[in-house]
Design a protein around this motif. Structure first.
Motif, PDB file in Angstrom:
ATOM      1  N   GLU A  61      10.084  -8.991  -4.533  1.00  0.00           N
ATOM      2  CA  GLU A  61       9.553  -9.455  -5.968  1.00  0.00           C
ATOM      3  C   GLU A  61       8.221  -9.555  -5.913  1.00  0.00           C
ATOM      4  O   GLU A  61       7.534  -9.252  -6.731  1.00  0.00           O
ATOM      5  CB  GLU A  61       9.952 -10.813  -6.167  1.00  0.00           C
ATOM      6  CG  GLU A  61       9.575 -11.664  -7.272  1.00  0.00           C
ATOM      7  CD  GLU A  61      10.008 -13.105  -7.365  1.00  0.00           C
ATOM      8  OE1 GLU A  61       9.356 -13.859  -7.629  1.00  0.00           O
ATOM      9  OE2 GLU A  61      11.262 -13.217  -7.203  1.00  0.00           O
ATOM     10  N   HIS A  62       7.370  -9.709  -4.757  1.00  0.00           N
ATOM     11  CA  HIS A  62       6.098  -9.596  -4.414  1.00  0.00           C
ATOM     12  C   HIS A  62       5.396  -8.397  -4.591  1.00  0.00           C
ATOM     13  O   HIS A  62       4.155  -7.913  -5.037  1.00  0.00           O
ATOM     14  CB  HIS A  62       5.486 -10.548  -3.156  1.00  0.00           C
ATOM     15  CG  HIS A  62       4.167 -10.846  -3.339  1.00  0.00           C
ATOM     16  ND1 HIS A  62       3.122 -10.093  -2.680  1.00  0.00           N
ATOM     17  CD2 HIS A  62       3.237 -11.835  -3.809  1.00  0.00           C
ATOM     18  CE1 HIS A  62       2.055 -10.574  -2.789  1.00  0.00           C
ATOM     19  NE2 HIS A  62       2.068 -11.587  -3.670  1.00  0.00           N
ATOM     20  N   LEU A  63       6.057  -7.381  -3.913  1.00  0.00           N
ATOM     21  CA  LEU A  63       5.253  -6.003  -3.840  1.00  0.00           C
ATOM     22  C   LEU A  63       5.710  -4.933  -4.809  1.00  0.00           C
ATOM     23  O   LEU A  63       5.587  -3.944  -4.830  1.00  0.00           O
ATOM     24  CB  LEU A  63       5.396  -5.543  -2.482  1.00  0.00           C
ATOM     25  CG  LEU A  63       4.857  -6.295  -1.207  1.00  0.00           C
ATOM     26  CD1 LEU A  63       5.212  -5.782   0.175  1.00  0.00           C
ATOM     27  CD2 LEU A  63       3.305  -6.475  -1.423  1.00  0.00           C
ATOM     28  N   GLN A  64       6.820  -5.353  -5.640  1.00  0.00           N
ATOM     29  CA  GLN A  64       7.272  -4.426  -6.561  1.00  0.00           C
ATOM     30  C   GLN A  64       6.239  -3.735  -7.403  1.00  0.00           C
ATOM     31  O   GLN A  64       6.424  -2.608  -7.783  1.00  0.00           O
ATOM     32  CB  GLN A  64       8.640  -4.908  -7.376  1.00  0.00           C
ATOM     33  CG  GLN A  64       8.275  -5.920  -8.546  1.00  0.00           C
ATOM     34  CD  GLN A  64       9.596  -6.307  -9.021  1.00  0.00           C
ATOM     35  OE1 GLN A  64      10.586  -5.842  -8.643  1.00  0.00           O
ATOM     36  NE2 GLN A  64       9.422  -7.467  -9.923  1.00  0.00           N
ATOM     37  N   ARG A  65       5.439  -4.565  -7.845  1.00  0.00           N
ATOM     38  CA  ARG A  65       4.276  -3.925  -8.676  1.00  0.00           C
ATOM     39  C   ARG A  65       3.267  -2.840  -7.970  1.00  0.00           C
ATOM     40  O   ARG A  65       2.972  -1.903  -8.547  1.00  0.00           O
ATOM     41  CB  ARG A  65       3.187  -5.113  -9.165  1.00  0.00           C
ATOM     42  CG  ARG A  65       3.857  -5.918 -10.178  1.00  0.00           C
ATOM     43  CD  ARG A  65       3.088  -7.002 -10.606  1.00  0.00           C
ATOM     44  NE  ARG A  65       2.637  -7.740  -9.521  1.00  0.00           N
ATOM     45  CZ  ARG A  65       2.814  -9.030  -9.001  1.00  0.00           C
ATOM     46  NH1 ARG A  65       3.742  -9.440  -9.657  1.00  0.00           N
ATOM     47  NH2 ARG A  65       2.323  -9.498  -7.990  1.00  0.00           N
ATOM     48  N   ASP A 109      -1.169  -5.580   2.747  1.00  0.00           N
ATOM     49  CA  ASP A 109      -0.316  -6.059   1.624  1.00  0.00           C
ATOM     50  C   ASP A 109       1.243  -6.751   2.099  1.00  0.00           C
ATOM     51  O   ASP A 109       1.471  -7.659   1.513  1.00  0.00           O
ATOM     52  CB  ASP A 109       0.278  -4.753   1.000  1.00  0.00           C
ATOM     53  CG  ASP A 109      -0.706  -4.155   0.152  1.00  0.00           C
ATOM     54  OD1 ASP A 109      -1.786  -4.659  -0.196  1.00  0.00           O
ATOM     55  OD2 ASP A 109      -0.474  -2.760  -0.016  1.00  0.00           O
ATOM     56  N   LEU A 110       1.580  -6.295   3.054  1.00  0.00           N
ATOM     57  CA  LEU A 110       2.855  -6.979   3.753  1.00  0.00           C
ATOM     58  C   LEU A 110       2.192  -8.433   4.309  1.00  0.00           C
ATOM     59  O   LEU A 110       3.146  -9.471   3.937  1.00  0.00           O
ATOM     60  CB  LEU A 110       3.380  -6.068   4.799  1.00  0.00           C
ATOM     61  CG  LEU A 110       4.535  -7.077   5.689  1.00  0.00           C
ATOM     62  CD1 LEU A 110       5.683  -7.174   4.883  1.00  0.00           C
ATOM     63  CD2 LEU A 110       4.721  -6.131   6.918  1.00  0.00           C
ATOM     64  N   PHE A 111       1.167  -8.584   5.062  1.00  0.00           N
ATOM     65  CA  PHE A 111       0.743  -9.702   5.576  1.00  0.00           C
ATOM     66  C   PHE A 111       0.536 -10.790   4.710  1.00  0.00           C
ATOM     67  O   PHE A 111       0.749 -11.876   4.606  1.00  0.00           O
ATOM     68  CB  PHE A 111      -0.306  -9.484   6.284  1.00  0.00           C
ATOM     69  CG  PHE A 111       0.039  -8.730   7.732  1.00  0.00           C
ATOM     70  CD1 PHE A 111       1.412  -8.602   8.275  1.00  0.00           C
ATOM     71  CD2 PHE A 111      -1.084  -8.088   8.384  1.00  0.00           C
ATOM     72  CE1 PHE A 111       1.625  -7.797   9.339  1.00  0.00           C
ATOM     73  CE2 PHE A 111      -0.464  -7.341   9.529  1.00  0.00           C
ATOM     74  CZ  PHE A 111       0.590  -7.090   9.992  1.00  0.00           C
TER      75      PHE A 111
END
Length: 142
Positions: A61-65, A109-111
């Motif tokens: 959800e957080h990284l889909q953009r 981005d992951l962190f």
């Protein structure tokens, strides 16, 4: 290629682990060498269990953009960015394994997304002997 092992440290042990991250890195590095050892028991004592579907759902959800290509294949969640590179994520019972290929911006981005989920994550990169809190804990001494 960078491989991270990310653990969710229990709240009551964070102050104990703070400043001793390198010792924990040495302990975590020995997990591969021993199958069912005391190290695994120590990890389960220090760390919270991680629910794979919750973590993968939050990260998705957080990284889909930011990542146009996201695919779930078996136990892995794979991300690809044209400029930053590739990220492969797998959730185990007590840690998250992240394999990053490309720019260090990918790691950030992951962190950043994991630190929004929980402030107790501690990441280890065994190959480069790197370790650190994803969201540094506030430690006051008087």
């Amino acid at each position: 290629m960078r491989t991270y092992s990310i653990f969710n440290i229990k709240k009551q042990y964070q102050s104990f682990v703070f400043g001793r991250e390198r010792l924990l890195l040495e302990m975590v590095s020995s997990i591969d060498e021993t199958k069912e050892s005391s190290v695994s028991k120590q990890i389960s004592y220090l760390c919270e269990p991680i629910e794979g579907s919750v973590v993968q759902g939050f990260i998705y959800e957080h990284l889909q953009r930011s990542f146009p290509e996201m695919v779930k294949i078996e136990d892995y969640l794979k991300f690809e960015h044209q400029i930053k590179g590739r990220l492969k994520l797998r959730v185990y019972s007590y840690h998250i394994e992240a394999v990053c290929e490309g720019s260090r911006m990918l790691d950030l981005d992951l962190f950043q997304s994991l630190s929004q989920m929980n402030d107790s994550f501690l990441a280890f990169n065994k190959a480069d002997s790197e370790c650190g809190w994803l969201k540094p804990i506030k430690h006051a001494s008087y």
